[in-house]
Design a protein around this motif. Structure first.
Motif, PDB file in Angstrom:
ATOM      1  N   GLN A 120      -6.666   1.581   8.831  1.00 13.13           N
ATOM      2  CA  GLN A 120      -7.500   1.590   7.621  1.00 13.13           C
ATOM      3  C   GLN A 120      -7.227   0.359   6.744  1.00 13.13           C
ATOM      4  OE1 GLN A 120      -6.575   5.430   5.898  1.00 13.13           O
ATOM      5  NE2 GLN A 120      -8.242   6.418   7.028  1.00 13.13           N
ATOM      6  N   SER A 121      -6.772  -0.739   7.387  1.00 15.31           N
ATOM      7  CA  SER A 121      -6.457  -2.000   6.687  1.00 15.31           C
ATOM      8  C   SER A 121      -5.362  -1.819   5.633  1.00 15.31           C
ATOM      9  CB  SER A 121      -7.724  -2.579   6.039  1.00 15.31           C
ATOM     10  OG  SER A 121      -8.701  -2.862   7.016  1.00 15.31           O
ATOM     11  N   LYS A 122      -4.464  -0.876   5.838  1.00 14.56           N
ATOM     12  CA  LYS A 122      -3.372  -0.594   4.907  1.00 14.56           C
ATOM     13  C   LYS A 122      -2.037  -1.006   5.531  1.00 14.56           C
ATOM     14  CE  LYS A 122      -5.989   1.439   1.798  1.00 14.56           C
ATOM     15  NZ  LYS A 122      -6.228   0.855   0.457  1.00 14.56           N
ATOM     16  N   TYR A 123      -1.130  -1.468   4.655  1.00 15.48           N
ATOM     17  CA  TYR A 123       0.208  -1.878   5.083  1.00 15.48           C
ATOM     18  C   TYR A 123       1.223  -1.239   4.147  1.00 15.48           C
ATOM     19  CZ  TYR A 123      -2.097  -5.027   8.245  1.00 15.48           C
ATOM     20  OH  TYR A 123      -2.883  -5.525   9.264  1.00 15.48           O
ATOM     21  N   ASP A 124       1.853  -0.165   4.644  1.00 20.81           N
ATOM     22  CA  ASP A 124       2.786   0.605   3.821  1.00 20.81           C
ATOM     23  C   ASP A 124       4.152  -0.049   3.711  1.00 20.81           C
ATOM     24  OD1 ASP A 124       0.966   2.707   3.361  1.00 20.81           O
ATOM     25  OD2 ASP A 124       1.453   3.604   5.306  1.00 20.81           O
ATOM     26  N   ASP A 137       0.808  -1.221   0.000  1.00 18.72           N
ATOM     27  CA  ASP A 137       0.000   0.000   0.000  1.00 18.72           C
ATOM     28  C   ASP A 137       0.841   1.272   0.000  1.00 18.72           C
ATOM     29  OD1 ASP A 137      -2.594  -1.268   0.102  1.00 18.72           O
ATOM     30  OD2 ASP A 137      -2.101  -1.846   2.157  1.00 18.72           O
ATOM     31  N   ARG A 140       1.661   3.034   8.047  1.00 20.45           N
ATOM     32  CA  ARG A 140       0.515   2.221   8.468  1.00 20.45           C
ATOM     33  C   ARG A 140       0.865   0.725   8.472  1.00 20.45           C
ATOM     34  NH1 ARG A 140      -3.312   4.453   3.831  1.00 20.45           N
ATOM     35  NH2 ARG A 140      -1.365   3.917   2.757  1.00 20.45           N
TER      36      ARG A 140
END
Length: 531
Positions: free
Chosen positions: A411-415, A365, A407
């Motif tokens: 917000q269900s995000k994986y940076d 993400d 993140r």
């Protein structure tokens, strides 16, 4: 890296014809066959180009599509330039679109219809933020007009920035299930290879060895590759299976496959990479591993073109059949998308998975341009998810000295993702697990954990050696003073991570003097887990 310009002078430069359209693009030099349409030469005055021929048997609205190789987009400034020629009174339409590999969605970013003059013209299309951090392909669609004088041509096409890198064949490597043949693999015919792998469905001919079904379909109709060891009097004969040539990998790349090694005279299965430097062994298993398909994950780091080599070595008798199936490369080979999914882990698990000191890189993400220093670079976690004040975030200091928060669940995000993937214990034999999960080893809840808050969101300690438990595949673990049993191989589930396999520089043992015998009250059955 960057994109090589597709000049089409010697071949299609990696573009492929779509099989679901009406007809194909044609590579040509000089004039097209029809009068009053098409170019007379390639862009620049010579060379070849690709075009759609609008003459019979083509009809109005017939379409032809060509698709590029895959590319990794790592900036919002990525743009694609090509030259087009649309000359003729019945010229139809040329479309340029981008395909997001992760979703299959096609986005038309540019289109032209009708006669544009008897000259080559350029077009530059910006991909924008929507494709940043994605693996993409571009495609040209030519649509026939109302008559023969509607030829459309394309030449000198490519990305014009190093922010758009052509992905190596590892990312486009389709999983080899062997249902339709060798699927890109070839038998080794060199002097170091004395046997061939055999493609088969159903049970192998010999009793007490080999699989009874494949791994893809899990039935007798599905195919796999195996080494047949009947009829050979001497052990040590080898059979090698080579993959097609693959390009260099990203810094983290994993080969995933399933293997079956059942029989009393099983010898060995070895995995190598083959490059200009020769064969390099990456993985090996020896001996009987049980009548079961097991998964293996092998990490590869190659800076030059290579092949993956599967080598099976025959044992001393007919009960030595070795099989493989479902060979693929994980997403982490692409360098932009990481192969791990962290969505199922809670905050406690993430605090260990992303403990301070963990090395990370941009994840699926990622949407922060080159804040990290550019594609393929790394950073270090400085505040893990439990110590960072915002839930679902952590802080990373990149090797370019830039520090920021990212993140990991918000917000269900994986940076970001780990540069070292998490362990997969199902690649180990029971005997190997017994050596790893000994008394006093520090553990915490793993991938298959289903026991709610039984661990109190803390690390635990193995009560006694796995080899001393009467039920194979189970462990006795103490969490917060409470002893219970957990699966580590039983039911094909792995409830626990060894802390030292995940956390940087964490010792495996919780104290220097682990117990060597089980408690006297231990029974033949493990305690029933309390969900």
């Amino acid at each position: 890296c960057g994109s090589k310009i597709a000049s089409f002078d010697s071949d299609m430069n990696g573009f492929t014809q779509n099989t679901s359209d009406t007809f194909d693009w044609t590579r040509r030099s000089g004039s097209t066959p029809s009068f009053g349409t098409g170019p007379s030469f390639g862009h620049g005055g010579s060379g070849s180009y690709i075009y759609i021929e609008a003459s019979f048997p083509r009809r109005v609205n017939h379409s032809a599509v060509v698709t590029s190789p895959q590319y990794a987009v790592s900036q919002t400034t990525c743009s694609y330039t090509f030259w087009y020629h649309m000359y003729g009174g019945s010229t139809g339409t040329l479309k340029f679109y981008v395909i997001d590999i992760s979703t299959g969605k096609k986005s038309v970013l540019w289109t032209r219809s009708g006669q544009q003059g008897n000259l080559w013209q350029s077009a530059t299309v910006k991909l924008g933020a929507a494709f940043n951090g994605k693996i993409v392909q571009v495609a040209f669609e030519g649509i026939v007009g109302t008559s023969y004088d509607g030829d459309i041509a394309v030449d000198d096409a490519g990305f014009d920035s190093s922010s758009c890198c052509r992905v190596g064949p590892t990312c486009g490597f389709k999983k080899a299930t062997f249902q339709s043949g060798l699927e890109g693999f070839i038998q080794d015919k060199s002097s170091g290879d004395q046997m061939d792998w055999v493609r088969r469905a159903g049970k192998t001919p010999s009793a007490s060895t080999g699989p009874t079904f494949d791994h893809s379909m899990l039935n007798s109709s599905g195919y796999y590759m195996y080494l047949e060891t009947s009829g050979f009097s001497s052990s040590g004969r080898r059979a090698r299976l080579y993959s097609k040539p693959l390009s260099s990998t990203s810094k983290v790349c994993s080969l995933v496959f399933w293997y079956h090694m059942y029989g009393s005279t099983i010898n060995a299965l070895n995995i190598y990479t083959n490059s200009t430097a020769g064969l390099k062994q990456l993985w090996s298993r020896r001996g009987n591993q049980g009548n079961i398909w097991r998964m293996a994950r092998v990490f590869i780091n190659q800076s030059s073109e290579f092949n993956v080599v599967f080598e099976a070595v025959a044992g001393s008798s007919f009960t030595g059949d070795i099989a493989i199936d479902d060979v693929s490369f994980a997403q982490d080979c692409c360098g932009v998308l990481c192969g791990e999914s962290y969505a199922s882990f809670n905050t406690f698990q993430k605090s260990l998975i992303f403990a301070n000191g963990t090395r990370v890189m941009r994840g699926v993400d990622w949407n922060y341009a080159n804040q990290d220093g550019g594609w393929g670079t790394q950073g270090t976690v400085v505040f893990d998810p439990r110590s960072y004040p915002r839930t679902g975030w952590l802080q990373v200091k990149w090797d370019n000295n830039h520090t920021n928060a990212y993140r990991v669940g918000y917000q269900s995000k994986y940076d970001i993702c780990r540069t070292t993937p998490l362990p997969w214990y199902n690649q180990y034999a029971v005997s190997e697990l017994a050596q790893m999960f000994i008394a006093n080893t520090s553990v915490f809840r793993g991938r298959d954990w289903k026991w709610k808050n039984q661990d109190g969101n803390s690390t635990g300690v193995i009560a006694f050696n796995m080899s001393l438990v009467n039920n194979p595949g189970w462990l006795h673990v103490t969490f917060l003073g409470q002893d219970n049993s957990y699966r580590q191989g039983a039911e094909n589930a792995y409830d626990l991570f060894r802390t030292c396999d995940v956390v940087l520089k964490r010792p495996c043992l919780a104290s220097p003097t682990p117990p060597t015998q089980p408690p006297t009250q231990a029974t033949t059955q493990p305690p029933t887990p309390r969900p």
